[in-house]
Scaffold this motif. Structure first.
Motif, PDB file in Angstrom:
ATOM      1  N   SER A 196       0.824  -1.223   0.000  1.00  0.00           N
ATOM      2  CA  SER A 196       0.000   0.000   0.000  1.00  0.00           C
ATOM      3  C   SER A 196       0.852   1.265   0.000  1.00  0.00           C
ATOM      4  CB  SER A 196      -0.954  -0.006   1.204  1.00  0.00           C
ATOM      5  OG  SER A 196      -1.875  -1.067   1.090  1.00  0.00           O
ATOM      6  N   VAL A 197       1.773   1.342  -0.960  1.00  0.00           N
ATOM      7  CA  VAL A 197       2.644   2.520  -1.078  1.00  0.00           C
ATOM      8  C   VAL A 197       2.532   3.177  -2.446  1.00  0.00           C
ATOM      9  CG1 VAL A 197       5.054   3.311  -1.076  1.00  0.00           C
ATOM     10  CG2 VAL A 197       4.287   1.671   0.636  1.00  0.00           C
ATOM     11  N   ILE A 198       2.456   2.398  -3.506  1.00  0.00           N
ATOM     12  CA  ILE A 198       2.532   2.964  -4.856  1.00  0.00           C
ATOM     13  C   ILE A 198       1.421   3.970  -5.125  1.00  0.00           C
ATOM     14  CG2 ILE A 198       1.187   1.123  -5.984  1.00  0.00           C
ATOM     15  CD1 ILE A 198       3.176   1.343  -8.337  1.00  0.00           C
ATOM     16  N   GLU A 199       0.296   3.863  -4.416  1.00  0.00           N
ATOM     17  CA  GLU A 199      -0.797   4.818  -4.619  1.00  0.00           C
ATOM     18  C   GLU A 199      -0.532   6.159  -3.947  1.00  0.00           C
ATOM     19  OE1 GLU A 199      -2.199   2.511  -0.876  1.00  0.00           O
ATOM     20  OE2 GLU A 199      -0.946   2.165  -2.649  1.00  0.00           O
ATOM     21  N   HIS A 200       0.601   6.274  -3.227  1.00  0.00           N
ATOM     22  CA  HIS A 200       0.915   7.512  -2.508  1.00  0.00           C
ATOM     23  C   HIS A 200       2.153   8.238  -3.036  1.00  0.00           C
ATOM     24  CE1 HIS A 200      -2.091   6.621   0.506  1.00  0.00           C
ATOM     25  NE2 HIS A 200      -1.547   5.450   0.755  1.00  0.00           N
ATOM     26  N   VAL A 201       2.791   7.730  -4.087  1.00  0.00           N
ATOM     27  CA  VAL A 201       4.091   8.296  -4.461  1.00  0.00           C
ATOM     28  C   VAL A 201       3.988   9.566  -5.300  1.00  0.00           C
ATOM     29  CG1 VAL A 201       5.234   6.058  -4.284  1.00  0.00           C
ATOM     30  CG2 VAL A 201       4.375   6.826  -6.506  1.00  0.00           C
ATOM     31  N   VAL A 220      -5.527  13.900   0.665  1.00  0.00           N
ATOM     32  CA  VAL A 220      -6.313  13.522  -0.507  1.00  0.00           C
ATOM     33  C   VAL A 220      -5.465  13.545  -1.768  1.00  0.00           C
ATOM     34  CG1 VAL A 220      -8.125  14.392  -2.047  1.00  0.00           C
ATOM     35  CG2 VAL A 220      -8.586  14.126   0.398  1.00  0.00           C
ATOM     36  N   LEU A 221      -4.686  14.611  -1.955  1.00  0.00           N
ATOM     37  CA  LEU A 221      -3.913  14.770  -3.187  1.00  0.00           C
ATOM     38  C   LEU A 221      -2.754  13.774  -3.280  1.00  0.00           C
ATOM     39  CD1 LEU A 221      -3.842  18.663  -3.514  1.00  0.00           C
ATOM     40  CD2 LEU A 221      -5.349  17.025  -4.662  1.00  0.00           C
ATOM     41  N   TRP A 222      -2.302  13.264  -2.130  1.00  0.00           N
ATOM     42  CA  TRP A 222      -1.235  12.273  -2.135  1.00  0.00           C
ATOM     43  C   TRP A 222      -1.767  10.843  -2.118  1.00  0.00           C
ATOM     44  CZ3 TRP A 222       3.691  12.655  -3.397  1.00  0.00           C
ATOM     45  CH2 TRP A 222       4.305  13.905  -3.341  1.00  0.00           C
ATOM     46  N   THR A 223      -3.047  10.673  -2.393  1.00  0.00           N
ATOM     47  CA  THR A 223      -3.632   9.335  -2.446  1.00  0.00           C
ATOM     48  C   THR A 223      -4.332   9.171  -3.786  1.00  0.00           C
ATOM     49  OG1 THR A 223      -3.991   9.348  -0.051  1.00  0.00           O
ATOM     50  CG2 THR A 223      -5.202   7.710  -1.329  1.00  0.00           C
ATOM     51  N   GLU A 224      -3.785   8.329  -4.634  1.00  0.00           N
ATOM     52  CA  GLU A 224      -4.324   8.126  -5.979  1.00  0.00           C
ATOM     53  C   GLU A 224      -4.350   6.627  -6.279  1.00  0.00           C
ATOM     54  OE1 GLU A 224      -3.546   9.578 -10.603  1.00  0.00           O
ATOM     55  OE2 GLU A 224      -2.192  10.213  -8.982  1.00  0.00           O
ATOM     56  N   HIS A 250     -13.919   8.513  -6.101  1.00  0.00           N
ATOM     57  CA  HIS A 250     -14.485   9.017  -7.354  1.00  0.00           C
ATOM     58  C   HIS A 250     -15.105  10.405  -7.208  1.00  0.00           C
ATOM     59  CE1 HIS A 250     -13.789   4.949  -8.623  1.00  0.00           C
ATOM     60  NE2 HIS A 250     -14.674   4.473  -7.777  1.00  0.00           N
ATOM     61  N   LEU A 251     -14.992  10.996  -6.044  1.00  0.00           N
ATOM     62  CA  LEU A 251     -15.619  12.295  -5.788  1.00  0.00           C
ATOM     63  C   LEU A 251     -14.677  13.452  -6.145  1.00  0.00           C
ATOM     64  CD1 LEU A 251     -17.210  11.495  -2.306  1.00  0.00           C
ATOM     65  CD2 LEU A 251     -18.364  11.556  -4.536  1.00  0.00           C
ATOM     66  N   PRO A 252     -15.203  14.665  -6.341  1.00  0.00           N
ATOM     67  CA  PRO A 252     -14.348  15.836  -6.549  1.00  0.00           C
ATOM     68  C   PRO A 252     -13.448  16.062  -5.336  1.00  0.00           C
ATOM     69  CG  PRO A 252     -16.645  16.323  -7.106  1.00  0.00           C
ATOM     70  CD  PRO A 252     -16.642  14.982  -6.444  1.00  0.00           C
ATOM     71  N   ASN A 253     -12.298  16.660  -5.575  1.00  0.00           N
ATOM     72  CA  ASN A 253     -11.328  16.845  -4.494  1.00  0.00           C
ATOM     73  C   ASN A 253     -11.883  17.672  -3.340  1.00  0.00           C
ATOM     74  OD1 ASN A 253      -9.156  15.334  -5.485  1.00  0.00           O
ATOM     75  ND2 ASN A 253      -8.498  17.003  -6.811  1.00  0.00           N
ATOM     76  N   ARG A 254     -12.724  18.632  -3.642  1.00  0.00           N
ATOM     77  CA  ARG A 254     -13.291  19.461  -2.566  1.00  0.00           C
ATOM     78  C   ARG A 254     -14.141  18.618  -1.619  1.00  0.00           C
ATOM     79  NH1 ARG A 254     -13.990  21.631   1.228  1.00  0.00           N
ATOM     80  NH2 ARG A 254     -14.685  23.760   1.726  1.00  0.00           N
TER      81      ARG A 254
END
Length: 222
Positions: free
Chosen positions: A107-112, A184-188, A154-158
């Motif tokens: 559970s790291v690659i989604e945060h890089v 939020v922005l560091w989780t994809e 799947h929601l908007p960032n706000r």
């Protein structure tokens, strides 16, 4: 309060449903690398206390993360462990010059931080070890795993920012809205096509719940 109790019962407690699933994952990992107790492992982005709680540990585990410190019970790094500070997408030369039996990442690659950095992360995983094992949550599972919030990914960032600040089941509730947005922005979360693209020489495995893919694992045996 009731939601926090529910979270602990099903996710965080030592005897919870989540803990039992993590234990099964450890056993599955050991099955794919049966000589693990005699191997050296590079763990990119992990924590030494994760291995201390595991039902087994390799001959040597080298943890590399951005904190460069042990997060555990305060007893220091065990003799079989090593902890270094470093960016898994831009490792220092002294680490890149080494070779390991297995490179491990949970559970790291989604945060890089984006496609280009994921490519560099995957290059390190594939290049530094004879074998590797990489796990990440699946983007299209109905529950976002970091906040345990239905469909949050799947929601908007706000909207995600507000949930990250206020949602009571979050793993690490944000102290303010700015921190919530950073989280939020560091989780994809990524999908199966991306995972296969980053690790084309790996064997792909789905972890499923009720027939739905919850997380993905790519591994290359030693």
């Amino acid at each position: 309060m009731a939601l926090h109790a529910l979270r602990r019962r099903f996710v965080d407690a030592p005897d919870s449903w989540g803990a039992r699933r993590r234990a099964r994952r450890w056993l599955w990992f050991a099955d794919k690398f049966p000589d693990l107790r005699d191997m050296t492992v590079l763990d990119l982005g992990g924590r030494i206390d994760t291995w201390e709680r595991a039902p087994f540990h390799p001959k040597h585990v080298h943890i590399v993360n951005l904190e460069g410190e042990q997060i555990g019970d305060g007893n220091g790094v065990p003799e079989w462990g090593e902890v270094s500070r470093g960016d898994a997408c831009n490792l220092p030369e002294e680490i890149r010059a080494r070779r390991y039996d297995v490179v491990f990442s949970n559970s790291v690659i989604e945060h890089v931080g984006g496609h280009e950095r994921r490519l560099r992360f995957a290059e390190a995983v594939r290049g530094l070890g004879t074998g590797y094992w990489v796990q990440t949550p699946y983007r299209y599972f109905p529950i976002e795993p970091h906040w345990i919030a239905p469909g949050m990914q799947h929601l908007p960032n706000r909207v995600k920012q507000t949930l990250a600040r206020r949602w009571p089941l979050s793993h690490t509730p944000a102290k303010d809205m700015a921190t919530a947005l950073e989280n939020v922005l560091w989780t994809e979360l990524i999908d199966k096509t991306q995972m296969r693209h980053y690790f084309p020489d790996g064997t792909f495995h789905n972890e499923r719940i009720l027939g739905l893919t919850k997380s993905m694992i790519s591994y290359r045996p030693v």
